[in-house]
Scaffold this motif. Structure first.
Motif, PDB file in Angstrom:
ATOM      1  N   LYS A  17       2.296   1.770  -3.389  1.00 24.05           N
ATOM      2  CA  LYS A  17       1.314   2.291  -4.345  1.00 24.05           C
ATOM      3  C   LYS A  17       1.118   3.790  -4.164  1.00 24.05           C
ATOM      4  N   ILE A  18       1.054   4.226  -2.900  1.00 25.38           N
ATOM      5  CA  ILE A  18       0.894   5.657  -2.637  1.00 25.38           C
ATOM      6  C   ILE A  18       2.121   6.437  -3.130  1.00 25.38           C
ATOM      7  N   LYS A  19       3.284   5.887  -2.868  1.00 28.56           N
ATOM      8  CA  LYS A  19       4.516   6.534  -3.312  1.00 28.56           C
ATOM      9  C   LYS A  19       4.576   6.604  -4.840  1.00 28.56           C
ATOM     10  N   TYR A  60       2.095   6.529  -6.910  1.00 28.12           N
ATOM     11  CA  TYR A  60       1.058   7.418  -7.425  1.00 28.12           C
ATOM     12  C   TYR A  60       1.514   8.868  -7.363  1.00 28.12           C
ATOM     13  N   LYS A  61       2.133   9.256  -6.236  1.00 22.97           N
ATOM     14  CA  LYS A  61       2.621  10.627  -6.113  1.00 22.97           C
ATOM     15  C   LYS A  61       3.726  10.905  -7.127  1.00 22.97           C
ATOM     16  N   ARG A  76       0.831  -1.203   0.000  1.00 22.32           N
ATOM     17  CA  ARG A  76       0.000   0.000   0.000  1.00 22.32           C
ATOM     18  C   ARG A  76       0.869   1.257   0.000  1.00 22.32           C
TER      19      ARG A  76
END
Length: 339
Positions: A154-156, A158-159, A151
């Motif tokens: 994925k956040i990293k 996406y940014k 997770r």
């Protein structure tokens, strides 16, 4: 192979550049991918990129012992080949085996991620390959630590993807100009490789979810086929034409010999013989008579009651009229006839 015959006169760089242009046109196109013309373009582009992949393998351009700084700028762009082939494979619709297409695309995306990881372009953790022999419950029995790490990745990603999207567009416009510096070309290709890493991860997650569904569907279809094969087939229904008399039976029977016909009497007798209908007994006849007489008696009682109500209403109306005449003399309500 047909692809090598078609593109054998092209150099590796020319073959890749034409394939990349075709790939971008297909991705930017608004036409439905199901159209036959679009499918033809996809297949043609895939053959061109597959031939370029064969040339890269024959030239041995990449090694696991190298870093991205050691790879010449002219050779870095060929690392995009597996990603483009995986994306195009998912657009195929005329292939009868969807599961085969999904597995092929996953191999392309996994190879792309592994190569980017080997060259230090990313440090993402590749998801475990989907194993169709595993039970469905084991597919979701993941370690919470691994889930949290995925997770966070994925956040990293996406940014980073949002930040690189605008940069990529700017670098792409700069590379269209004449006399572009080699550093600008290298920066654009490396940024594009990093940008597609998160896309490849998302595609693998989606493909594994689709594979679970496809395997479940195939398993159920096999079970359904077994059930259908073992099920006893029932006797098909045949039409029965009911005729009024023996003469119609002969007429229709002569005209339609394939359809069984019978008279009303024969049909009733067949029902009695089969036990569906039963002959009336004395007790049943008495009950039927009582049931038949009950509505008539009820009807008669209702009619008498209705007549009594009408007569009573008429009597009350006449009495009220007589009382009105006693209290109101004739002509009292006419002012113009007063003397």
């Amino acid at each position: 192979m047909a692809s090598s015959v078609e593109f054998k006169n092209l150099k590796l760089s020319e073959c890749f550049d034409q394939g990349l242009t075709s790939y971008e046109n297909i991705c930017e196109s608004t036409e439905p991918s199901k159209e036959s013309e679009v499918q033809y373009k996809i297949i043609k582009c895939m053959k061109m990129l597959e031939y370029a992949t064969q040339l890269v393998s024959a030239a041995e351009l990449y090694s696991n012992n190298e870093t991205i700084e050691e790879v010449p700028t002219s050779d870095i762009k060929y690392m995009l080949l597996p990603f483009m082939l995986g994306s195009l494979a998912l657009k195929l619709t005329n292939n009868g085996n969807r599961l085969n297409v999904v597995k092929t695309a996953e191999v392309y995306f996994r190879d792309y991620l592994q190569r980017c990881k080997d060259y230090g372009l990313t440090d993402v953790t590749l998801p475990s390959p989907y194993n169709e022999t595993d039970e469905t419950t084991t597919q979701f029995s993941m370690d919470f630590t691994l889930m949290a790490r995925r997770r966070a990745e994925k956040i990293k990603n996406y940014k980073e993807q949002k930040l690189m999207e605008s940069q990529l567009q700017l670098l792409k416009e700069q590379n269209k100009c004449e006399n572009v510096e080699e550093e600008c070309k290298r920066s654009y290709i490396i940024s594009l490789l990093k940008f597609n890493v998160s896309k490849a991860l998302e595609e693998i997650d989606s493909l594994q979810a689709e594979m679970r569904i496809l395997h479940y569907k195939l398993k159920n279809e096999d079970n359904l086929d077994q059930i259908k094969g073992s099920k006893i087939k029932s006797k098909p229904l045949t039409p029965i034409i009911i005729t009024k008399n023996e003469l119609q039976k002969k007429v229709f029977g002569a005209g339609y010999p394939s359809l069984p016909t019978m008279t009303v009497e024969e049909f009733c007798q067949q029902r009695i013989n089969d036990g569906v209908w039963h002959l009336p007994t004395a007790e049943n006849t008495k009950c039927l008579q009582q049931l038949d007489e009950a509505p008539k008696k009820h009807e008669s009682d209702n009619e008498d009651q209705l007549n009594e109500e009408v007569e009573e209403n008429e009597r009350q109306r006449l009495n009220a009229r007589d009382e009105y005449k006693d209290d109101h003399r004739r002509g009292w309500g006419n002012r113009y006839n007063r003397s």
